[in-house]
Scaffold this motif. Structure first.
Motif, PDB file in Angstrom:
ATOM      1  N   SER A   1     120.117 -32.404  49.644  1.00 38.98           N
ATOM      2  CA  SER A   1     119.357 -33.141  48.637  1.00 38.98           C
ATOM      3  C   SER A   1     119.345 -32.295  47.372  1.00 38.98           C
ATOM      4  N   ARG A   2     119.616 -32.935  46.233  1.00 41.39           N
ATOM      5  CA  ARG A   2     119.697 -32.181  44.979  1.00 41.39           C
ATOM      6  C   ARG A   2     119.363 -33.091  43.806  1.00 41.39           C
ATOM      7  N   PRO A   3     118.992 -32.492  42.667  1.00 42.66           N
ATOM      8  CA  PRO A   3     118.789 -33.298  41.459  1.00 42.66           C
ATOM      9  C   PRO A   3     120.130 -33.714  40.881  1.00 42.66           C
ATOM     10  N   PRO A   4     120.149 -34.742  40.043  1.00 42.18           N
ATOM     11  CA  PRO A   4     121.404 -35.120  39.383  1.00 42.18           C
ATOM     12  C   PRO A   4     121.866 -34.007  38.464  1.00 42.18           C
TER      13      PRO A   4
ATOM     14  N   GLU B   1     125.190 -39.967  37.387  1.00 46.07           N
ATOM     15  CA  GLU B   1     124.296 -39.416  38.395  1.00 46.07           C
ATOM     16  C   GLU B   1     122.828 -39.605  37.998  1.00 46.07           C
ATOM     17  N   VAL B   2     122.535 -39.431  36.734  1.00 48.44           N
ATOM     18  CA  VAL B   2     121.159 -39.603  36.256  1.00 48.44           C
ATOM     19  C   VAL B   2     120.695 -41.043  36.490  1.00 48.44           C
TER      20      VAL B   2
ATOM     21  N   ALA C   1     120.166 -41.650  40.249  1.00 44.04           N
ATOM     22  CA  ALA C   1     118.968 -40.982  40.770  1.00 44.04           C
ATOM     23  C   ALA C   1     117.693 -41.757  40.440  1.00 44.04           C
TER      24      ALA C   1
ATOM     25  N   GLY D   1     114.613 -39.630  40.450  1.00 44.00           N
ATOM     26  CA  GLY D   1     114.395 -38.811  41.641  1.00 44.00           C
ATOM     27  C   GLY D   1     115.591 -37.933  41.938  1.00 44.00           C
ATOM     28  N   ASP D   2     115.708 -37.544  43.204  1.00 49.29           N
ATOM     29  CA  ASP D   2     116.828 -36.714  43.628  1.00 49.29           C
ATOM     30  C   ASP D   2     117.974 -37.568  44.183  1.00 49.29           C
TER      31      ASP D   2
ATOM     32  N   SER E   1     120.759 -42.632  46.223  1.00 46.40           N
ATOM     33  CA  SER E   1     119.527 -42.488  45.459  1.00 46.40           C
ATOM     34  C   SER E   1     118.337 -42.364  46.409  1.00 46.40           C
TER      35      SER E   1
END
Length: 240
Positions: A103-106, A113-114, A117, A120-121, A144
């Motif tokens: 699990s990771r941020p965009p 990716e933003v 998401a 969220g992550d 997402s």
């Protein structure tokens, strides 16, 4: 202006289906229960259910009832079948070999990716699809977490393949597919067990549930082991 009752019934169930409160395969209340709950006639209930059916959100089965529809495995231009099912239909043994997940941020500045998401992550997975123990496709997938909040707790997602898990648990309303031909990178070739710069077929797919993005997946197929077939028909001379 007051919303007609059949529209309110339709929108009530549409919202529950698109939010995931009603999952694919869930049974809806019978007509008599809906008539009693909304205080309306059978015709009103039928009108609401017919609209949900036309939108592809429900299936009505004679003598069985009404159920939340399972996502159709197709886009407007070609069929994109569930890989495990397709491999088994060819008489081969299917297996999914996970490479990793996290699990990771965009990534900052990566707009796609933003948007996926949604504030969220992202849940990232990578793995191999095998046919008779031989690599057929390398998959990279982003999901997402905002759209699928239980994804991190899904212990079986890598046991049945991420795509099959999503198809079973998460309804989608729109899909976009992009197909291209490219050469495998050294790392991709190593994972697929093919010579470097071998020709491959790349299938990228994005899915939405209403306005919410659900997943992005990139599948890289060994070029001589997979094909795509589309059949088209004309309607009144027009194309869509």
């Amino acid at each position: 202006m007051r919303q007609p009752l059949h529209e309110r019934i339709r929108s009530d169930f549409e919202a529950r289906i698109l939010s995931g409160a009603l999952a694919p395969g869930d049974r809806l209340p019978i007509e008599q229960e809906l008539m009693q709950h909304y205080g309306c006639a059978r015709m009103t209930v039928n009108k609401a259910l017919s609209a949900l059916l036309a939108a592809g959100l429900i299936d009505r089965r004679k003598r069985a009832g009404t159920f939340v529809a399972r996502p159709r495995m197709h886009s407007m231009v070609l069929d994109v079948p569930d890989l495990p099912s397709q491999i088994r239909e060819r008489g081969q043994t299917y297996a999914y070999e996970p490479i990793g997940h996290r699990s990771r941020p965009p990534m900052p500045g990566v707009e796609d990716e933003v948007q996926l998401a949604g504030g969220g992550d992202l849940f990232e997975l990578e793995g191999l699809h095998l046919a008779d123990g031989i690599p057929l496709a390398l998959e990279f997938r982003l999901i997402s977490v905002a759209a699928v909040p239980d994804i991190g707790d899904a212990a079986d997602i890598e046991a049945i393949s991420p795509g099959s898990w999503l198809l079973k648990h998460v309804p989608w309303t729109e899909a976009e597919t992009r197909i291209s031909a490219l050469d495998a990178t050294p790392e991709e070739a190593r994972l697929l067990g093919i010579p470097q710069r071998s020709a491959c077929l790349c299938v990228e797919r994005r899915t939405w549930r209403g306005s919410d993005r659900i997943t992005y997946v990139r599948q890289l197929f060994v070029g001589n082991s997979y094909d795509l077939v589309a059949r088209f028909g004309a309607t009144n001379g027009a194309t869509r």
